[in-house]
Design a protein around this motif. Structure first.
Motif, PDB file in Angstrom:
ATOM      1  N   LEU A  64       0.853  -1.185   0.000  1.00 25.08           N
ATOM      2  CA  LEU A  64       0.000   0.000   0.000  1.00 25.08           C
ATOM      3  C   LEU A  64       0.889   1.235   0.000  1.00 25.08           C
ATOM      4  CD1 LEU A  64      -2.857   1.251   0.319  1.00 25.08           C
ATOM      5  CD2 LEU A  64      -2.525   1.118   2.792  1.00 25.08           C
ATOM      6  N   PHE A  65       0.603   2.186  -0.917  1.00 23.22           N
ATOM      7  CA  PHE A  65       1.401   3.398  -1.035  1.00 23.22           C
ATOM      8  C   PHE A  65       0.486   4.614  -0.928  1.00 23.22           C
ATOM      9  CE2 PHE A  65       3.266   0.043  -3.627  1.00 23.22           C
ATOM     10  CZ  PHE A  65       4.563  -0.019  -3.140  1.00 23.22           C
ATOM     11  N   THR A  66       0.891   5.596  -0.140  1.00 15.74           N
ATOM     12  CA  THR A  66       0.111   6.824   0.016  1.00 15.74           C
ATOM     13  C   THR A  66       1.006   7.890   0.625  1.00 15.74           C
ATOM     14  OG1 THR A  66      -1.907   7.775   0.967  1.00 15.74           O
ATOM     15  CG2 THR A  66      -0.741   6.150   2.310  1.00 15.74           C
ATOM     16  N   GLN A  67       0.474   9.112   0.769  1.00 14.01           N
ATOM     17  CA  GLN A  67       1.237  10.189   1.405  1.00 14.01           C
ATOM     18  C   GLN A  67       0.856  10.382   2.867  1.00 14.01           C
ATOM     19  OE1 GLN A  67       3.938  11.962   0.196  1.00 14.01           O
ATOM     20  NE2 GLN A  67       3.776  10.332  -1.349  1.00 14.01           N
ATOM     21  N   GLU A  68      -0.347   9.968   3.243  1.00 13.20           N
ATOM     22  CA  GLU A  68      -0.778  10.051   4.636  1.00 13.20           C
ATOM     23  C   GLU A  68      -1.583   8.811   4.986  1.00 13.20           C
ATOM     24  OE1 GLU A  68      -1.193  14.900   5.219  1.00 13.20           O
ATOM     25  OE2 GLU A  68      -2.848  13.584   5.720  1.00 13.20           O
ATOM     26  N   LEU A  69      -1.280   8.215   6.124  1.00 12.81           N
ATOM     27  CA  LEU A  69      -1.952   6.982   6.511  1.00 12.81           C
ATOM     28  C   LEU A  69      -2.094   6.899   8.024  1.00 12.81           C
ATOM     29  CD1 LEU A  69      -2.918   4.115   5.371  1.00 12.81           C
ATOM     30  CD2 LEU A  69      -0.688   3.297   6.171  1.00 12.81           C
ATOM     31  N   THR A  70      -3.290   6.498   8.461  1.00  9.77           N
ATOM     32  CA  THR A  70      -3.488   6.134   9.860  1.00  9.77           C
ATOM     33  C   THR A  70      -3.464   4.615   9.924  1.00  9.77           C
ATOM     34  OG1 THR A  70      -4.841   8.095  10.275  1.00  9.77           O
ATOM     35  CG2 THR A  70      -5.021   6.291  11.850  1.00  9.77           C
ATOM     36  N   TYR A  71      -2.537   4.073  10.711  1.00 14.45           N
ATOM     37  CA  TYR A  71      -2.310   2.626  10.703  1.00 14.45           C
ATOM     38  C   TYR A  71      -2.402   2.071  12.122  1.00 14.45           C
ATOM     39  CZ  TYR A  71      -0.052  -1.856   9.589  1.00 14.45           C
ATOM     40  OH  TYR A  71       0.227  -3.185   9.430  1.00 14.45           O
ATOM     41  N   GLN A  72      -3.337   1.121  12.293  1.00 11.77           N
ATOM     42  CA  GLN A  72      -3.502   0.448  13.576  1.00 11.77           C
ATOM     43  C   GLN A  72      -2.618  -0.796  13.559  1.00 11.77           C
ATOM     44  OE1 GLN A  72      -4.407  -1.636  15.916  1.00 11.77           O
ATOM     45  NE2 GLN A  72      -5.029  -0.206  17.473  1.00 11.77           N
ATOM     46  N   ILE A  73      -1.537  -0.758  14.324  1.00 15.35           N
ATOM     47  CA  ILE A  73      -0.505  -1.787  14.213  1.00 15.35           C
ATOM     48  C   ILE A  73      -0.997  -3.156  14.683  1.00 15.35           C
ATOM     49  CG2 ILE A  73       1.764  -2.499  15.075  1.00 15.35           C
ATOM     50  CD1 ILE A  73       2.573   0.439  15.028  1.00 15.35           C
ATOM     51  N   LYS A  74      -1.786  -3.221  15.725  1.00 19.52           N
ATOM     52  CA  LYS A  74      -2.277  -4.511  16.216  1.00 19.52           C
ATOM     53  C   LYS A  74      -3.231  -5.166  15.223  1.00 19.52           C
ATOM     54  CE  LYS A  74      -1.881  -4.271  21.248  1.00 19.52           C
ATOM     55  NZ  LYS A  74      -2.634  -4.283  22.543  1.00 19.52           N
ATOM     56  N   THR A  75      -4.189  -4.405  14.709  1.00 19.20           N
ATOM     57  CA  THR A  75      -5.203  -4.965  13.820  1.00 19.20           C
ATOM     58  C   THR A  75      -4.775  -4.960  12.356  1.00 19.20           C
ATOM     59  OG1 THR A  75      -6.295  -2.816  13.562  1.00 19.20           O
ATOM     60  CG2 THR A  75      -7.034  -4.222  15.383  1.00 19.20           C
ATOM     61  N   LYS A  76      -3.648  -4.268  12.046  1.00 15.96           N
ATOM     62  CA  LYS A  76      -3.140  -4.148  10.674  1.00 15.96           C
ATOM     63  C   LYS A  76      -4.170  -3.485   9.757  1.00 15.96           C
ATOM     64  CE  LYS A  76      -0.831  -7.646   9.012  1.00 15.96           C
ATOM     65  NZ  LYS A  76      -0.445  -9.038   8.635  1.00 15.96           N
ATOM     66  N   ILE A  77      -4.883  -2.499  10.303  1.00 13.98           N
ATOM     67  CA  ILE A  77      -5.856  -1.748   9.511  1.00 13.98           C
ATOM     68  C   ILE A  77      -5.278  -0.382   9.170  1.00 13.98           C
ATOM     69  CG2 ILE A  77      -8.122  -0.650   9.504  1.00 13.98           C
ATOM     70  CD1 ILE A  77      -9.124  -2.892  11.283  1.00 13.98           C
ATOM     71  N   GLY A  78      -5.209  -0.076   7.884  1.00 12.02           N
ATOM     72  CA  GLY A  78      -4.708   1.208   7.428  1.00 12.02           C
ATOM     73  C   GLY A  78      -5.797   1.998   6.722  1.00 12.02           C
ATOM     74  N   LYS A  79      -5.821   3.331   6.922  1.00 17.84           N
ATOM     75  CA  LYS A  79      -6.824   4.188   6.315  1.00 17.84           C
ATOM     76  C   LYS A  79      -6.147   5.425   5.744  1.00 17.84           C
ATOM     77  CE  LYS A  79     -10.378   2.802   9.679  1.00 17.84           C
ATOM     78  NZ  LYS A  79     -11.372   3.283  10.674  1.00 17.84           N
ATOM     79  N   TYR A  80      -6.536   5.789   4.498  1.00 11.08           N
ATOM     80  CA  TYR A  80      -6.010   7.006   3.895  1.00 11.08           C
ATOM     81  C   TYR A  80      -7.148   7.813   3.286  1.00 11.08           C
ATOM     82  CZ  TYR A  80      -6.216   4.418  -0.563  1.00 11.08           C
ATOM     83  OH  TYR A  80      -6.634   3.690  -1.659  1.00 11.08           O
ATOM     84  N   THR A  81      -6.964   9.116   3.193  1.00  6.43           N
ATOM     85  CA  THR A  81      -7.994  10.012   2.645  1.00  6.43           C
ATOM     86  C   THR A  81      -7.432  10.996   1.614  1.00  6.43           C
ATOM     87  OG1 THR A  81      -7.662  11.594   4.457  1.00  6.43           O
ATOM     88  CG2 THR A  81      -9.372   9.912   4.767  1.00  6.43           C
ATOM     89  N   GLN A  82      -6.146  10.897   1.331  1.00  7.38           N
ATOM     90  CA  GLN A  82      -5.508  11.838   0.412  1.00  7.38           C
ATOM     91  C   GLN A  82      -4.954  11.145  -0.832  1.00  7.38           C
ATOM     92  OE1 GLN A  82      -5.678  15.157   1.048  1.00  7.38           O
ATOM     93  NE2 GLN A  82      -6.863  14.527   2.831  1.00  7.38           N
ATOM     94  N   GLY A  83      -5.535   9.988  -1.169  1.00  6.85           N
ATOM     95  CA  GLY A  83      -5.100   9.255  -2.350  1.00  6.85           C
ATOM     96  C   GLY A  83      -4.115   8.162  -2.013  1.00  6.85           C
ATOM     97  N   GLY A  84      -4.291   7.007  -2.634  1.00  6.82           N
ATOM     98  CA  GLY A  84      -3.391   5.894  -2.366  1.00  6.82           C
ATOM     99  C   GLY A  84      -3.490   4.827  -3.438  1.00  6.82           C
ATOM    100  N   THR A  85      -2.536   3.895  -3.392  1.00 10.21           N
ATOM    101  CA  THR A  85      -2.471   2.796  -4.357  1.00 10.21           C
ATOM    102  C   THR A  85      -2.195   1.496  -3.629  1.00 10.21           C
ATOM    103  OG1 THR A  85      -1.613   4.243  -6.098  1.00 10.21           O
ATOM    104  CG2 THR A  85      -1.276   1.882  -6.376  1.00 10.21           C
ATOM    105  N   LEU A  86      -3.004   0.485  -3.932  1.00 12.58           N
ATOM    106  CA  LEU A  86      -2.787  -0.861  -3.404  1.00 12.58           C
ATOM    107  C   LEU A  86      -2.386  -1.774  -4.554  1.00 12.58           C
ATOM    108  CD1 LEU A  86      -3.124  -3.076  -1.126  1.00 12.58           C
ATOM    109  CD2 LEU A  86      -5.425  -3.415  -2.063  1.00 12.58           C
ATOM    110  N   THR A  87      -1.311  -2.547  -4.357  1.00 12.17           N
ATOM    111  CA  THR A  87      -0.936  -3.585  -5.318  1.00 12.17           C
ATOM    112  C   THR A  87      -1.021  -4.922  -4.604  1.00 12.17           C
ATOM    113  OG1 THR A  87       1.433  -3.416  -4.798  1.00 12.17           O
ATOM    114  CG2 THR A  87       0.585  -2.018  -6.569  1.00 12.17           C
ATOM    115  N   ALA A  88      -1.726  -5.880  -5.224  1.00 10.80           N
ATOM    116  CA  ALA A  88      -1.943  -7.174  -4.582  1.00 10.80           C
ATOM    117  C   ALA A  88      -2.078  -8.265  -5.634  1.00 10.80           C
ATOM    118  CB  ALA A  88      -3.193  -7.128  -3.702  1.00 10.80           C
ATOM    119  N   GLU A  89      -1.076  -9.102  -5.764  1.00 13.21           N
ATOM    120  CA  GLU A  89      -1.136 -10.290  -6.607  1.00 13.21           C
ATOM    121  C   GLU A  89      -1.638  -9.985  -8.028  1.00 13.21           C
ATOM    122  OE1 GLU A  89      -3.449 -13.163  -4.509  1.00 13.21           O
ATOM    123  OE2 GLU A  89      -2.143 -13.165  -2.765  1.00 13.21           O
TER     124      GLU A  89
END
Length: 289
Positions: A64-89
């Motif tokens: 996951l690539f973005t410029q701003e991210l809120t990331y919950q380390i225990k649950t591995k949940i990431g949230k972005y609101t300023q644009g992002g890119t996910l690459t997966a398989e």
């Protein structure tokens, strides 16, 4: 929380369980998840990191690539609101807003969503995507482009692994020479089978044929189709009009059989035929009533 953090410099606030890190910030979890950013603000009380600047999260084969991210380390949940890119398989998703769950592999994207894959692409206002199952759930206006068809819908699911689509809002499927529209629709791109219900339109652009009915199904590979409920078929650009309760037809052979309150009208010759059952061939013009 079972992770190691490195950076160029940091401010520690032990009494608040709070850290600010600057420059080449890296978080490495024991399970292999890596997070990187130029800046990070970490709050230990809720295991949440706010990351900014060249942010990336790498989890197995997902990134996951973005410029701003809120990331919950225990649950591995990431949230972005300023644009992002996910690459997966082999699949890439770009969006303005996005949520990623590293454990469930479930994602949610909104605003200017673009999904690209070697087999298909999607443009959408909002959707979810499960990385494990490869199932896309359409939540707002979307267009799906496949090798054989283009699909417009607002609600439904697309199983990209099996090319199976189920839509529960008014949907249009367009292939090389045919358009199918219905209030609900199922479609399999591999088998060529499509079924539509509710105010159905089937338009054959090659043969200038238009069908309307309550329900219709069609297989573009075999050419077989069936329409039921207030069936109306206009052929040769409206020259001939057939209405019936049920009509079965085959576009490859030209054969069709209509049953129930059959009316066949030749608008040029201004003639009408009324019968209970009728067979005809679109190519040879053979008719039996």
């Amino acid at each position: 929380d079972g992770f190691t953090m490195t950076c160029d410099s940091a401010f520690l606030f032990p009494e608040k369980n709070y850290v600010e890190a600057f420059g080449n910030v890296n978080i490495i979890k024991a399970n292999g998840t890596n997070a990187h950013s130029d800046y990070m603000r970490y709050t230990g009380s809720n295991s949440t990191a706010f990351m900014k600047g060249n942010v990336s999260i790498t989890d197995a084969s997902n990134s996951l690539f973005t410029q701003e991210l809120t990331y919950q380390i225990k649950t591995k949940i990431g949230k972005y609101t300023q644009g992002g890119t996910l690459t997966a398989e082999g699949t890439t998703v770009n969006s303005r807003i996005g949520h990623y769950n590293g454990y469930t592999q479930q994602t949610w994207f909104k605003d200017s969503v673009v999904v690209t894959n070697e087999k298909y692409s999607i443009e959408s206002k909002e959707l979810t995507y499960n990385i494990k199952t490869k199932v896309v759930k359409i939540l707002d206006e979307s267009v799906i482009y496949t090798e054989n068809s283009t699909i417009w819908s607002r609600s439904g699911t697309y199983d990209s692994k099996n090319t199976q689509a189920v839509f529960n809002s008014r949907t249009t499927v367009e292939s090389d020479d045919q358009i199918i529209i219905g209030n609900t629709l199922t479609y399999n791109d591999q088998s060529g089978m499509g079924k539509a219900k509710g105010d159905v339109y089937v338009i054959d652009t090659k043969n200038e044929t238009k069908l309307t009915a309550d329900e219709a199904e069609y297989n573009k590979l075999s050419g077989y189709g069936k329409a039921t409920g207030q069936v109306r078929i206009e052929s040769e650009g409206g020259k001939n009009i057939l209405t019936s309760a049920v009509t079965e037809y085959n576009k490859k052979t030209g054969y069709a059989i209509a049953r129930g309150n059959v009316v066949f009208e030749d608008t040029v010759q201004k003639s009408r035929l009324l019968t209970g059952i009728m067979e005809y061939n679109e190519f040879s013009k053979f008719m039996l009533a």
